[in-house]
Enzyme design. Structure first.
Site, PDB file in Angstrom:
ATOM      1  N   ASN A   9       0.865  -1.178   0.000  1.00 53.53           N
ATOM      2  CA  ASN A   9       0.000   0.000   0.000  1.00 53.53           C
ATOM      3  C   ASN A   9       0.897   1.222   0.000  1.00 53.53           C
ATOM      4  O   ASN A   9       1.510   1.537   1.014  1.00 53.53           O
ATOM      5  CB  ASN A   9      -0.896  -0.041   1.254  1.00 53.53           C
ATOM      6  N   LYS A  11       0.043   4.237  -0.190  1.00 46.04           N
ATOM      7  CA  LYS A  11      -0.584   5.412   0.451  1.00 46.04           C
ATOM      8  C   LYS A  11      -0.371   6.652  -0.435  1.00 46.04           C
ATOM      9  O   LYS A  11      -0.380   6.520  -1.650  1.00 46.04           O
ATOM     10  CB  LYS A  11      -0.043   5.593   1.872  1.00 46.04           C
ATOM     11  N   HIS A  93      -9.331   1.257   5.315  1.00 49.41           N
ATOM     12  CA  HIS A  93      -8.038   1.431   5.988  1.00 49.41           C
ATOM     13  C   HIS A  93      -8.214   2.414   7.147  1.00 49.41           C
ATOM     14  O   HIS A  93      -8.984   3.362   7.052  1.00 49.41           O
ATOM     15  CB  HIS A  93      -7.002   1.963   4.992  1.00 49.41           C
ATOM     16  N   GLU A  95      -6.490   4.778   8.153  1.00 48.55           N
ATOM     17  CA  GLU A  95      -6.231   6.181   7.809  1.00 48.55           C
ATOM     18  C   GLU A  95      -7.448   6.822   7.149  1.00 48.55           C
ATOM     19  O   GLU A  95      -7.716   8.005   7.331  1.00 48.55           O
ATOM     20  CB  GLU A  95      -4.983   6.273   6.918  1.00 48.55           C
ATOM     21  N   GLU A 163      -4.951  -4.890  10.699  1.00 47.94           N
ATOM     22  CA  GLU A 163      -3.946  -3.849  10.897  1.00 47.94           C
ATOM     23  C   GLU A 163      -4.207  -3.131  12.216  1.00 47.94           C
ATOM     24  O   GLU A 163      -5.047  -2.224  12.283  1.00 47.94           O
ATOM     25  CB  GLU A 163      -4.014  -2.826   9.751  1.00 47.94           C
ATOM     26  N   GLY A 169       3.036   2.200  10.818  1.00 44.20           N
ATOM     27  CA  GLY A 169       4.042   3.255  10.680  1.00 44.20           C
ATOM     28  C   GLY A 169       4.790   3.585  11.958  1.00 44.20           C
ATOM     29  O   GLY A 169       5.461   4.607  12.032  1.00 44.20           O
ATOM     30  N   SER A 208       3.851  -2.176  10.273  1.00 50.62           N
ATOM     31  CA  SER A 208       5.301  -2.263  10.497  1.00 50.62           C
ATOM     32  C   SER A 208       5.912  -3.608  10.070  1.00 50.62           C
ATOM     33  O   SER A 208       6.853  -4.090  10.708  1.00 50.62           O
ATOM     34  CB  SER A 208       5.632  -1.951  11.956  1.00 50.62           C
TER      35      SER A 208
HETATM   36  P1  13P Z   1       3.386   0.347   7.574  1.00 49.17           P
HETATM   37  O1  13P Z   1       3.849  -0.957   6.951  1.00 49.17           O
HETATM   38  O2  13P Z   1       4.097   1.540   7.048  1.00 49.17           O
HETATM   39  O3  13P Z   1       3.335   0.247   9.061  1.00 49.17           O
HETATM   40  O4  13P Z   1       1.849   0.557   7.089  1.00 49.17           O
HETATM   41  C1  13P Z   1       0.965  -0.489   7.212  1.00 49.17           C
HETATM   42  C2  13P Z   1      -0.273  -0.146   6.498  1.00 49.17           C
HETATM   43  O5  13P Z   1      -1.022   0.721   6.919  1.00 49.17           O
HETATM   44  C3  13P Z   1      -0.555  -0.844   5.237  1.00 49.17           C
HETATM   45  O6  13P Z   1      -1.842  -0.603   4.790  1.00 49.17           O
END
Ligand code: 13P
Length: 248
Positions: A9, A11, A93, A95, A163, A169, A208
């Site tokens: 992803n 983002k 997601h 976010e 997640e 992150g 992560s």
């Molecule tokens: P990270 O791998 O950067 O922690 O992000 C995970 C994520 O949100 C994937 O959709």
């Protein structure tokens, strides 16, 4: 047998300069033992899909609207993503839930739209740190699954991504036992809801994931792959994660 899935992803990262990472990935991983998926920003989907046509790297969107078209400035519909060459769409997601106030009901409507367009939905669920501290992780995940997933999920149309919000992150991850507990719970919930099809739905871990922890995470029960953020931006890191999954 569930085919393992390594999903990246990107983002809100990536411009045409980043296409070189896709080229590298295709070069270094011509025939991986797992499925590979990249979800770039919407601006790159058509270009990346064109480069990957007839290749083994799948392309996905990061969100879509629940309507097929209309007066929704700035939004993209599932048929548009399909037209651009996407075959997967990430939905719900954390976010999007945080930044755009997405609710489970919206995620359900979006999932139906994705299925109507013939695409695969990657539906994300996960608890906040506070919910985990309160011991509410499983009820939270159960509630999200109950109200975000429409009836009729199948092994071919649905992927669930676990997640934990606090692991995204941050460089922090749950223990392997904690990941196993949640993935086993998600599996049981999917089987109770969708019967045999629930056995075939892939469950990804996200938060992560990096080359240094991928091997141990992929050995956990009911972990069928990963949804990778930061470490999917570089072909070398994502490639190492793909290698770990292929060997699992
Ligand atoms: P990270 O791998 O950067 O922690 O992000 C995970 C994520 O949100 C994937 O959709």
């Amino acid at each position: 047998m569930r085919r393992k899935l390594a999903a990246g992803n990107w983002k809100m990262n990536g411009t045409t300069a980043s296409l070189v990472e896709i080229e590298k990935l295709l070069e270094t991983h011509p025939d991986p033992a797992c499925e590979m998926l990249i979800c770039p920003p919407a601006t790159l989907i058509a270009q990346v899909a064109w480069r990957c046509r007839a290749k083994h790297l799948k392309i996905g969107g990061q969100d879509c609207h629940w309507n097929t078209s209309g007066a929704h400035t700035g939004d993209i519909s599932a048929p548009m993503l399909a037209d651009a060459g996407a075959t997967y769409v990430i939905l719900g997601h954390s976010e999007r839930r945080t930044d755009h106030g997405e609710t489970d009901a919206m995620v359900l409507a979006k999932t139906e739209a994705v299925w109507a367009a013939g695409l695969v939905a990657v539906v994300c669920v996960g608890e906040t740190e506070r919910q985990r501290d309160l011991g509410a992780t499983l009820p939270v995940i159960g509630g999200q699954l109950d109200t975000s997933l429409p009836a009729g999920g199948t092994a071919d149309t649905l992927v669930v991504a676990y997640e934990p919000v606090w692991a995204i992150g941050t460089g922090r991850t749950p223990t392997l036992a904690e990941i196993a507990e949640v993935h086993d719970y998600i599996r049981a919930t999917l089987v109770a809801r969708f019967g045999d099809e629930g056995t075939g739905v892939r469950i990804l871990y996200g938060g992560s994931v990096k080359p240094s922890n991928a091997v141990e995470i992929f050995a956990v029960s009911n972990v069928d792959g990963a949804l990778v953020g930061g470490a999917s931006l570089k072909a070398t890191d994502f490639g190492a994660i793909i290698d770990a999954l292929s060997a699992a």
